[in-house]
Design a protein around this motif. Sequence first.
Motif, short mmCIF file in Angstrom:
data_model
loop_
_atom_site.label_atom_id
_atom_site.label_comp_id
_atom_site.label_asym_id
_atom_site.label_seq_id
_atom_site.Cartn_x
_atom_site.Cartn_y
_atom_site.Cartn_z
N VAL A 83 0.84 -1.20 0.00
CA VAL A 83 0.00 0.00 0.00
C VAL A 83 0.87 1.25 0.00
O VAL A 83 0.64 2.20 -0.76
N PHE A 84 1.87 1.25 0.84
CA PHE A 84 2.80 2.38 0.91
C PHE A 84 3.46 2.63 -0.44
O PHE A 84 3.56 3.79 -0.89
N ASP A 85 3.90 1.57 -1.11
CA ASP A 85 4.55 1.72 -2.42
C ASP A 85 3.60 2.35 -3.43
O ASP A 85 4.02 3.12 -4.30
N ALA A 86 2.33 1.99 -3.35
CA ALA A 86 1.36 2.57 -4.28
C ALA A 86 1.20 4.07 -4.03
O ALA A 86 1.03 4.85 -4.97
N VAL A 87 1.28 4.48 -2.79
CA VAL A 87 1.15 5.90 -2.45
C VAL A 87 2.34 6.68 -3.00
O VAL A 87 2.17 7.75 -3.60
N ILE A 88 3.54 6.17 -2.79
CA ILE A 88 4.73 6.91 -3.21
C ILE A 88 5.13 6.61 -4.65
O ILE A 88 6.08 7.19 -5.16
N ASN A 89 4.38 5.72 -5.32
CA ASN A 89 4.68 5.36 -6.70
C ASN A 89 6.11 4.83 -6.82
O ASN A 89 6.90 5.27 -7.66
N ASN A 90 6.41 3.84 -6.00
CA ASN A 90 7.76 3.27 -5.94
C ASN A 90 8.08 2.51 -7.22
O ASN A 90 7.40 1.55 -7.58
N ALA A 91 9.15 2.90 -7.89
CA ALA A 91 9.53 2.26 -9.15
C ALA A 91 10.59 1.19 -8.97
O ALA A 91 11.13 0.69 -9.96
N ASP A 92 10.85 0.78 -7.71
CA ASP A 92 11.95 -0.16 -7.52
C ASP A 92 11.83 -0.95 -6.22
O ASP A 92 12.74 -0.93 -5.39
N ARG A 93 10.72 -1.64 -6.01
CA ARG A 93 10.58 -2.47 -4.81
C ARG A 93 11.12 -3.87 -5.10
O ARG A 93 10.43 -4.72 -5.63
N LYS A 94 12.38 -4.08 -4.75
CA LYS A 94 13.01 -5.38 -4.90
C LYS A 94 12.85 -6.21 -3.63
O LYS A 94 12.56 -5.68 -2.54
N ILE A 95 13.10 -7.52 -3.76
CA ILE A 95 13.02 -8.41 -2.59
C ILE A 95 14.03 -8.00 -1.53
O ILE A 95 13.74 -8.00 -0.34
N GLY A 96 15.23 -7.63 -1.97
CA GLY A 96 16.27 -7.24 -1.03
C GLY A 96 16.02 -5.94 -0.31
O GLY A 96 16.76 -5.58 0.60
N HIS A 97 14.96 -5.22 -0.71
CA HIS A 97 14.61 -3.98 -0.03
C HIS A 97 13.67 -4.21 1.15
O HIS A 97 13.24 -3.26 1.79
N LEU A 98 13.34 -5.47 1.42
CA LEU A 98 12.54 -5.81 2.60
C LEU A 98 13.47 -6.07 3.77
O LEU A 98 14.43 -6.83 3.67
N LEU A 99 13.18 -5.44 4.90
CA LEU A 99 14.03 -5.55 6.08
C LEU A 99 13.19 -6.03 7.27
O LEU A 99 12.62 -5.22 8.00
N PRO A 100 13.09 -7.35 7.48
CA PRO A 100 12.37 -7.87 8.64
C PRO A 100 13.32 -8.07 9.82
O PRO A 100 14.16 -8.98 9.80
#
Length: 258
Positions: free
Chosen positions: A144-161
């Motif tokens: 949802v957040f990515d849709a708001v900011i129009n993220n053009a680069d959400r890769k798997i490695g950009h997830l930080l759990p």
Amino acid sequence: MTQPSRDRTPADGGPGRTVSPRDTDMAERLLSHGRLTVEGRLVQASNATLYCSIEWEGLTAACVYKPVAGERPLWDFPDGTLAGREVAAYLVSQAMGWNTVPPTVHRDGPYGPGMVQLWVEPDPDVDLVALSRSDDEAVRRLAVFDAVINNADRKIGHLLPPGDGHVYGCDHGVSFSVEYKLRTVLWQWRGKRLTDEALEALGRVRAALRDGSLSGRLAGLLTAEEIDATRRRVELMLKHRIHPYPPEDWPAIPWPPL
């Protein structure tokens, strides 16, 4: 400089008390006023990304410093704007009330002005590929957040759990385009109804854009057109109440996806 070990934590060898990414006020003060010491470089990053330690009044942490001078020119984003977009993403994250982006500030550093973000160490036992394909609610918030900011680069490695059930996201420099450029590995909710929690978060962003509490802070980081486009994206999501679909004239998944 070389890539720092992912096993290193902010407390290694440093005096004082470390700061949690959940303590956003304290983290912002530390990042804004602390003494930055460059310790390494993340060599796989496309732009200059420096791993640093930071210390201020007995507080310590590790952080990432991305100087504007180290940004590579892009054909579709104005030169020298990526650091500001990273900070803008953090401000939107805070307005949503989800804390999906680690504390981030814009400040001067050893190589000039740039973005400084608190380091979040991901749990090495979490399978990021499986997490990115899951229906985990923390990951859904990022979608949802990515849709708001129009993220053009959400890769798997950009997830930080970090291992506590929360999931942070990083690397939001290519966001907030006026044109629809959403490119992500998190399409599993496309067309599905937004949760009540998501609608409430979107409502908070809409209110903060309308009353100026968010739009005023974004004004020094984004253009007026980009802020207005963000408002329109929020309005559309609140109107249709569904997760967006992939763009038809833009690659839907970043490459490489990891």
